[in-house]
Design a protein around this motif. Sequence first.
Motif, PDB file in Angstrom:
ATOM      1  N   ASP A 184       0.814  -1.213   0.000  1.00 27.41           N
ATOM      2  CA  ASP A 184       0.000   0.000   0.000  1.00 27.41           C
ATOM      3  C   ASP A 184       0.847   1.263   0.000  1.00 27.41           C
ATOM      4  O   ASP A 184       0.445   2.293  -0.560  1.00 27.41           O
ATOM      5  N   ILE A 185       1.997   1.211   0.668  1.00 29.50           N
ATOM      6  CA  ILE A 185       2.854   2.389   0.825  1.00 29.50           C
ATOM      7  C   ILE A 185       4.309   1.979   0.632  1.00 29.50           C
ATOM      8  O   ILE A 185       4.733   0.912   1.098  1.00 29.50           O
ATOM      9  N   VAL A 186       5.058   2.812  -0.042  1.00 25.37           N
ATOM     10  CA  VAL A 186       6.514   2.670  -0.113  1.00 25.37           C
ATOM     11  C   VAL A 186       7.144   3.932   0.474  1.00 25.37           C
ATOM     12  O   VAL A 186       6.771   5.043   0.109  1.00 25.37           O
ATOM     13  N   MET A 187       8.069   3.723   1.409  1.00 25.34           N
ATOM     14  CA  MET A 187       8.760   4.838   2.044  1.00 25.34           C
ATOM     15  C   MET A 187      10.207   4.898   1.572  1.00 25.34           C
ATOM     16  O   MET A 187      10.838   3.867   1.356  1.00 25.34           O
ATOM     17  N   HIS A 188      10.702   6.116   1.398  1.00 21.86           N
ATOM     18  CA  HIS A 188      12.117   6.337   1.119  1.00 21.86           C
ATOM     19  C   HIS A 188      12.689   7.381   2.063  1.00 21.86           C
ATOM     20  O   HIS A 188      12.029   8.387   2.348  1.00 21.86           O
ATOM     21  N   SER A 189      13.886   7.125   2.539  1.00 24.16           N
ATOM     22  CA  SER A 189      14.706   8.217   3.039  1.00 24.16           C
ATOM     23  C   SER A 189      15.372   8.794   1.797  1.00 24.16           C
ATOM     24  O   SER A 189      16.372   8.256   1.302  1.00 24.16           O
ATOM     25  N   VAL A 190      14.804   9.862   1.281  1.00 21.85           N
ATOM     26  CA  VAL A 190      15.329  10.493   0.060  1.00 21.85           C
ATOM     27  C   VAL A 190      16.747  10.991   0.289  1.00 21.85           C
ATOM     28  O   VAL A 190      17.552  11.140  -0.641  1.00 21.85           O
ATOM     29  N   THR A 191      17.075  11.237   1.554  1.00 22.30           N
ATOM     30  CA  THR A 191      18.430  11.627   1.961  1.00 22.30           C
ATOM     31  C   THR A 191      19.479  10.698   1.374  1.00 22.30           C
ATOM     32  O   THR A 191      20.584  11.143   1.036  1.00 22.30           O
ATOM     33  N   LYS A 192      19.136   9.432   1.233  1.00 26.91           N
ATOM     34  CA  LYS A 192      20.112   8.409   0.905  1.00 26.91           C
ATOM     35  C   LYS A 192      20.322   8.290  -0.614  1.00 26.91           C
ATOM     36  O   LYS A 192      20.764   9.228  -1.253  1.00 26.91           O
ATOM     37  N   PHE A 193      19.986   7.172  -1.215  1.00 28.75           N
ATOM     38  CA  PHE A 193      20.353   6.917  -2.608  1.00 28.75           C
ATOM     39  C   PHE A 193      19.679   7.856  -3.601  1.00 28.75           C
ATOM     40  O   PHE A 193      20.283   8.229  -4.605  1.00 28.75           O
ATOM     41  N   LEU A 194      18.430   8.229  -3.355  1.00 23.46           N
ATOM     42  CA  LEU A 194      17.716   9.016  -4.361  1.00 23.46           C
ATOM     43  C   LEU A 194      18.375  10.369  -4.584  1.00 23.46           C
ATOM     44  O   LEU A 194      18.608  10.777  -5.725  1.00 23.46           O
ATOM     45  N   SER A 195      18.675  11.093  -3.500  1.00 22.56           N
ATOM     46  CA  SER A 195      19.346  12.395  -3.681  1.00 22.56           C
ATOM     47  C   SER A 195      20.852  12.205  -3.796  1.00 22.56           C
ATOM     48  O   SER A 195      21.500  12.827  -4.636  1.00 22.56           O
ATOM     49  N   GLY A 196      21.427  11.385  -2.927  1.00 26.20           N
ATOM     50  CA  GLY A 196      22.751  10.819  -3.138  1.00 26.20           C
ATOM     51  C   GLY A 196      23.971  11.694  -2.984  1.00 26.20           C
ATOM     52  O   GLY A 196      25.055  11.290  -3.391  1.00 26.20           O
ATOM     53  N   HIS A 197      23.843  12.875  -2.365  1.00 25.42           N
ATOM     54  CA  HIS A 197      25.021  13.727  -2.233  1.00 25.42           C
ATOM     55  C   HIS A 197      25.258  14.214  -0.809  1.00 25.42           C
ATOM     56  O   HIS A 197      26.016  15.156  -0.580  1.00 25.42           O
ATOM     57  N   SER A 198      24.597  13.576   0.145  1.00 27.64           N
ATOM     58  CA  SER A 198      24.808  13.871   1.567  1.00 27.64           C
ATOM     59  C   SER A 198      24.573  15.332   1.923  1.00 27.64           C
ATOM     60  O   SER A 198      25.202  15.874   2.831  1.00 27.64           O
ATOM     61  N   ASP A 199      23.638  15.977   1.195  1.00 30.13           N
ATOM     62  CA  ASP A 199      23.384  17.395   1.455  1.00 30.13           C
ATOM     63  C   ASP A 199      21.903  17.713   1.646  1.00 30.13           C
ATOM     64  O   ASP A 199      21.522  18.881   1.715  1.00 30.13           O
ATOM     65  N   VAL A 200      21.068  16.670   1.746  1.00 29.96           N
ATOM     66  CA  VAL A 200      19.623  16.867   1.855  1.00 29.96           C
ATOM     67  C   VAL A 200      19.057  15.927   2.910  1.00 29.96           C
ATOM     68  O   VAL A 200      19.420  14.750   2.942  1.00 29.96           O
ATOM     69  N   LEU A 201      18.192  16.451   3.780  1.00 27.22           N
ATOM     70  CA  LEU A 201      17.371  15.612   4.645  1.00 27.22           C
ATOM     71  C   LEU A 201      15.960  15.615   4.076  1.00 27.22           C
ATOM     72  O   LEU A 201      15.345  16.679   3.949  1.00 27.22           O
ATOM     73  N   MET A 202      15.436  14.438   3.736  1.00 28.90           N
ATOM     74  CA  MET A 202      14.105  14.383   3.131  1.00 28.90           C
ATOM     75  C   MET A 202      13.597  12.944   3.129  1.00 28.90           C
ATOM     76  O   MET A 202      14.379  11.993   3.130  1.00 28.90           O
ATOM     77  N   GLY A 203      12.279  12.799   3.129  1.00 33.28           N
ATOM     78  CA  GLY A 203      11.652  11.495   3.017  1.00 33.28           C
ATOM     79  C   GLY A 203      10.527  11.549   2.013  1.00 33.28           C
ATOM     80  O   GLY A 203      10.127  12.630   1.563  1.00 33.28           O
ATOM     81  N   SER A 204       9.981  10.386   1.660  1.00 36.75           N
ATOM     82  CA  SER A 204       8.843  10.349   0.743  1.00 36.75           C
ATOM     83  C   SER A 204       7.982   9.134   1.031  1.00 36.75           C
ATOM     84  O   SER A 204       8.458   8.122   1.558  1.00 36.75           O
ATOM     85  N   LEU A 205       6.711   9.248   0.692  1.00 33.58           N
ATOM     86  CA  LEU A 205       5.762   8.141   0.725  1.00 33.58           C
ATOM     87  C   LEU A 205       5.080   8.059  -0.625  1.00 33.58           C
ATOM     88  O   LEU A 205       4.640   9.083  -1.160  1.00 33.58           O
ATOM     89  N   SER A 206       4.992   6.856  -1.172  1.00 35.20           N
ATOM     90  CA  SER A 206       4.311   6.636  -2.453  1.00 35.20           C
ATOM     91  C   SER A 206       3.203   5.613  -2.252  1.00 35.20           C
ATOM     92  O   SER A 206       3.382   4.629  -1.527  1.00 35.20           O
ATOM     93  N   THR A 207       2.071   5.840  -2.883  1.00 35.02           N
ATOM     94  CA  THR A 207       0.948   4.912  -2.811  1.00 35.02           C
ATOM     95  C   THR A 207       0.130   5.002  -4.088  1.00 35.02           C
ATOM     96  O   THR A 207       0.113   6.055  -4.742  1.00 35.02           O
ATOM     97  N   ASN A 208      -0.543   3.908  -4.436  1.00 37.78           N
ATOM     98  CA  ASN A 208      -1.461   3.967  -5.573  1.00 37.78           C
ATOM     99  C   ASN A 208      -2.917   3.880  -5.112  1.00 37.78           C
ATOM    100  O   ASN A 208      -3.809   3.588  -5.904  1.00 37.78           O
ATOM    101  N   ASP A 209      -3.141   4.155  -3.827  1.00 34.56           N
ATOM    102  CA  ASP A 209      -4.485   4.186  -3.239  1.00 34.56           C
ATOM    103  C   ASP A 209      -4.883   5.649  -3.036  1.00 34.56           C
ATOM    104  O   ASP A 209      -4.350   6.318  -2.145  1.00 34.56           O
ATOM    105  N   PRO A 210      -5.811   6.189  -3.833  1.00 33.10           N
ATOM    106  CA  PRO A 210      -6.177   7.613  -3.731  1.00 33.10           C
ATOM    107  C   PRO A 210      -6.679   8.010  -2.349  1.00 33.10           C
ATOM    108  O   PRO A 210      -6.354   9.109  -1.860  1.00 33.10           O
TER     109      PRO A 210
END
Length: 353
Positions: A184-210
């Motif tokens: 139902d939900i996928v969580m990311h610490s965007v801080t890590k691989f997605l942004s990838g430059h050790s300069d951002v603190l961020m997270g995300s949640l993805s879902t396909n349930d409106p």
Amino acid sequence: MDMNQHPETIAITAGRPEVVPDGALNPSIVLSATFHAEGAIGYGRYGNQTWSSLEEAISALEGGSTLAFSSGMAAINAVFSILPIGAPVVASNQGYSGAMSLLNSFHESGRLEVRFVDIVNTQSVIDAMKGAALVWLESPTNPCLDVADLAELISQAKKMGIGVAVDNTFATPLVQNPLAMGADIVMHSVTKFLSGHSDVLMGSLSTNDPALFKRLLEFRSVNGSIPGPFESWLALRGLRTFPLRFNKAQENAKALVPKLSAHPKITRVRYPGYGAIISFEVDGSAELTQKVCESSKLISHATSLGGIESLWERRRRWPKESLSVPEQLIRLSVGCEHVDDIWDDIENALASI
């Protein structure tokens, strides 16, 4: 956007502005807390055009609508906060220390009833699901790199009508897509691989349930756990090279595993067969293991992972780390440096003990 494109292409093309003559190739940084009335945003706590570009890109990679948060922990907290008081939650008995601390505090206070399980024992996890409101899965786990049978656990949870949330920070959508498996939900610490430059603190949640997306959006809007526009812009810029960085770091990790396994001062190497994180145990005390981390010259002795640079640390130096994590365990986040230079640094650090 063509959703049949490869992730390497999606990372570069998603979240771009509309193509118009003399239009910008990249999204702008919208530094505004206030917006004129009668629009879709309404106020700076409810939305921002720069967030939207980043969210669009992560959505394209994960296959669901995405919300960006001020940190990975803010995103995790949002998931647990929309559950009823006392709701039963099934979760791994070891994993990311921030999530573990939060779950333990919720369990002790009665906010949630947390059923801690051995995530690799599939049947015990399924047995613990009866009557649960949510199954929180992390695979591979942090830092022991245990791997759950995600497909089976998600399938069984959905048969019971139980919600499933997956922390996909370590594997990333390049390795697995939990929403496609039925989560139902996928969580990311965007801080890590997605942004990838050790300069951002961020997270995300993805879902396909409106309906679930709406509840999470309402929580973020009221709670105020929103990302900054500049941080969102940095994260999106980093995401453009995410597949290149991840694949190179993974290539390096796979080359290091046999070398680490053969080293006489290392007793155990943990690696799931993919990704850029390796955990290994040193033949010695916690103090000697700490000395290894402090003796590196190239690898940074620091807490985090998924950046373009190699990082390592002894995880039990943190008092809140799970007691199931060995005192001698080092978590190595392999970067994109030349693999021979990384190995030389590891060898020299191990030679210090």
